[in-house]
Design an enzyme around this catalytic site. Structure first.
Site, PDB file in Angstrom:
ATOM      1  CB  SER A  31     -22.965  10.975  -5.989  1.00  0.00           C
ATOM      2  OG  SER A  31     -21.589  10.828  -5.749  1.00  0.00           O
ATOM      3  CB  ALA A  32     -27.640   9.155  -4.340  1.00  0.00           C
TER       4      ALA A  32
END
Length: 363
Positions: free
Chosen positions: A64-65
């Site tokens: 994920s970011a």
């Protein structure tokens, strides 16, 4: 999902950007993010993108970011000694950061659907333990990963203090996720396109808080077409540490205290810690300003008022260019010193015991 902060040149700059944007707000979370280089969890050919605030996916491997992970870490309100369950544990990046906070007496479990990703996570975990100097700054709760669908966890499993789900959860599975929590526990998950924090305040009481809008791939539903039976996921047992392992934790903790006391003693005697950089006096010079206008760049020089008043005051003489380059090279940081490793290696102990105390680390 991501792009909330500017790209960094390295891991520390990425963390600086996350702090400035208020995604990282506490010291514990900051320390964990700085200790583990995000690029180490990328395949070699994709590492140029590691410090961008963007999600990354390659085959079954997914990260994920950074802004999402930082919001998750803050929302979980992690403390030493807690139990943690990571549903969709992926590369193990988040689980390893959590393990740095949980400490040696926490519980750190992960469930991942894809067996190839489990192997990838184990390789990355081993690389961190064997090579990272950051490892010696913490007492680590090593994560354990099992393969399976996180919607098929055995109903007789233990409940956890903290739970995170890294895939989109539909409303029909909300109660299932809640039941994985102890009373007083915290669940963080993407619920109907919102990253949501749910706190279990009683046996049947909950507090819900929406954190931010997100877009996650949905949970994969169990497939019983082959056998017609559910494949229950059995989570690792909560293991009791061996006496040998407890001794290692205690010895390392004692050595760290000695190192800290020695540093404080030196500071008390008027000796300051050595600076990370060798400093030099900076010669004042006219400031150079670069102005961006649309797609054109204009450079101009503006005077520093102090230059006009006292040109000779606090100035250094002009030096040859070669000398300036030599001085600049002195600004490079010295390699960090692993004081714990040095202290262990200096002890009058058999080599096998020294290596055990260092977790057989390569550096």
């Amino acid at each position: 999902m991501g792009g909330a902060v500017s790209a960094g040149e390295d891991n520390d700059e990425l963390i600086d950007n996350l702090k400035e944007a208020q995604y990282i707000r506490t010291e514990l979370v900051e320390q964990a993010f700085r200790a583990i280089d995000r690029a180490d969890y990328y395949l070699e050919e994709f590492k140029d993108n590691a410090y961008k605030d963007l999600a990354w996916k390659h085959g079954n491997i997914h990260l994920s970011a950074p802004c999402i992970y930082s919001e998750v870490m803050e929302a979980l309100d992690l403390q030493p000694g807690l139990s943690f369950l990571n549903l969709g544990s992926g590369t193990g990046y988040l689980s390893s950061m959590v393990g740095l906070i949980l400490g040696p007496f926490g519980v750190n479990h992960g469930v991942e659907l894809h067996s190839d990703v489990i192997e990838y996570a184990k390789q990355k975990l081993d690389f961190f333990i064997k090579t990272s100097d950051s490892f010696d700054k913490f007492e680590f709760c090593e994560p354990s990963f099992v393969t399976g669908n996180c919607l098929e966890i055995s109903p007789d499993c233990t409940q956890y203090d903290r739970v995170y789900c890294g895939a989109g959860v539909q409303k029909e599975h909300e109660d299932y996720m809640k039941n994985l929590l102890k009373v007083g526990g915290i669940l963080v998950m993407p619920l109907e396109e919102k990253l949501t924090k749910i706190t279990r305040t009683g046996p049947s009481a909950w507090e819900t808080k929406k954190i931010l809008a997100v877009s996650f791939a949905p949970l994969i539903q169990p497939n019983h077409a082959d056998s017609g039976k559910s494949r229950l996921v059995h989570l690792p047992p909560v293991a009791v540490r061996s006496l040998q392992d407890l001794a290692r934790i205690a010895i390392r903790g004692t050595i760290k205290k000695i190192i800290h006391q020695e540093a404080m003693s030196k500071a008390g005697n008027g000796l300051k810690n050595p600076p990370r950089f060798k400093r030099r006096r900076v010669r004042r010079r006219r400031m150079e300003t670069i102005v961006f206008l649309d797609k054109e760049v204009f450079a101009s020089r503006i005077s520093n008022p102090s230059d006009d008043n006292n040109n000779s005051e606090d100035m250094e003489e002009e030096r040859p260019e070669e000398e300036e380059e030599t001085k600049a090279s002195e600004l490079k940081p010295d390699p960090p010193v692993n004081f714990l490793r040095e202290k262990v290696l200096s002890l009058p102990l058999p080599d096998p015991l020294k290596y055990y105390l260092l977790y057989y680390r390569e550096k």
